[in-house]
Design a protein around this motif. Sequence first.
Motif, short mmCIF file in Angstrom:
data_model
loop_
_atom_site.label_atom_id
_atom_site.label_comp_id
_atom_site.label_asym_id
_atom_site.label_seq_id
_atom_site.Cartn_x
_atom_site.Cartn_y
_atom_site.Cartn_z
N ALA A 127 36.23 32.89 29.56
CA ALA A 127 36.27 33.24 30.99
C ALA A 127 37.59 32.77 31.58
N ARG A 128 38.11 33.58 32.49
CA ARG A 128 39.40 33.27 33.10
C ARG A 128 39.32 33.48 34.60
N MET A 129 40.01 32.59 35.34
CA MET A 129 40.17 32.82 36.76
C MET A 129 41.37 33.74 36.92
N ALA A 130 41.40 34.47 38.02
CA ALA A 130 42.50 35.42 38.22
C ALA A 130 42.87 35.47 39.69
N ALA A 131 44.13 35.75 39.92
CA ALA A 131 44.64 36.01 41.26
C ALA A 131 45.36 37.35 41.19
N ALA A 132 45.17 38.18 42.18
CA ALA A 132 45.73 39.53 42.16
C ALA A 132 46.27 39.90 43.53
N GLY A 133 47.19 40.84 43.50
CA GLY A 133 47.74 41.36 44.74
C GLY A 133 48.49 42.65 44.48
N MET A 134 48.70 43.38 45.58
CA MET A 134 49.44 44.63 45.49
C MET A 134 50.34 44.76 46.72
N LYS A 135 51.52 45.26 46.51
CA LYS A 135 52.45 45.46 47.61
C LYS A 135 53.23 46.74 47.35
N MET A 136 53.54 47.45 48.40
CA MET A 136 54.32 48.67 48.27
C MET A 136 55.80 48.31 48.14
N SER A 137 56.45 48.97 47.23
CA SER A 137 57.87 48.72 47.00
C SER A 137 58.69 49.16 48.22
#
Length: 141
Positions: A127-137
Motif C-alpha cells: 500500500a502506498r500513500m499518494a499526492a496528486a495534482g493537475m495544472k494547465m500549461s
Amino acid sequence: MKQLLVFVLFATLFCWLMFSPVYKHVVLLRQSLLQQEVDYMLEIGASGRYGYIDAAMIGDSRSRLSGYGFKPEILEYEVTTTSGIPGTDPASPLERGDGLRLVIHYPYDGLMDIDRLIGVDPPSGTARMAAAGMKMSEYVP
C-alpha cells in the motif's frame, strides 16, 4: 494467571494509546509534504518558462524530500498529460491549455503496524500513500 492476562491487555492498550497519535501525525505530515511538493512542481513545470517536468526536476524533488526523511529511491513519480504527449520531454513542452498531471507515491513503510495491538489490520506492505495534482500549461512557444 488472571492478573497476568489483565496486565498484558492493559500494557498493550496503554502502548497503543501512547503511540497512536504519534504515528498518525507522521502519516499526516508525510501526506502534506508530498502534496506540497506536487503543488510546487506543478507550479514550476506548468509555468510559461517550462511546460514540462523532466528528470532533473524530479531529481531535485527527490533531494528536497530526502531532507524531510523520505527515502529518495522509493519515491515514485508519474507524469501524464491530457493531450497524451509525454510531459517529461524538454524538447517538446506542452503548449498552453494542455493539462499536466503529477502523482507522487510513497509506501506507508510500516507506520500502521502498531494497530495490530488492538486488532486492526494495517495497510498491506504494498500500500502506498499518494499526492496528486493537475495544472494547465502556460507555455507559449
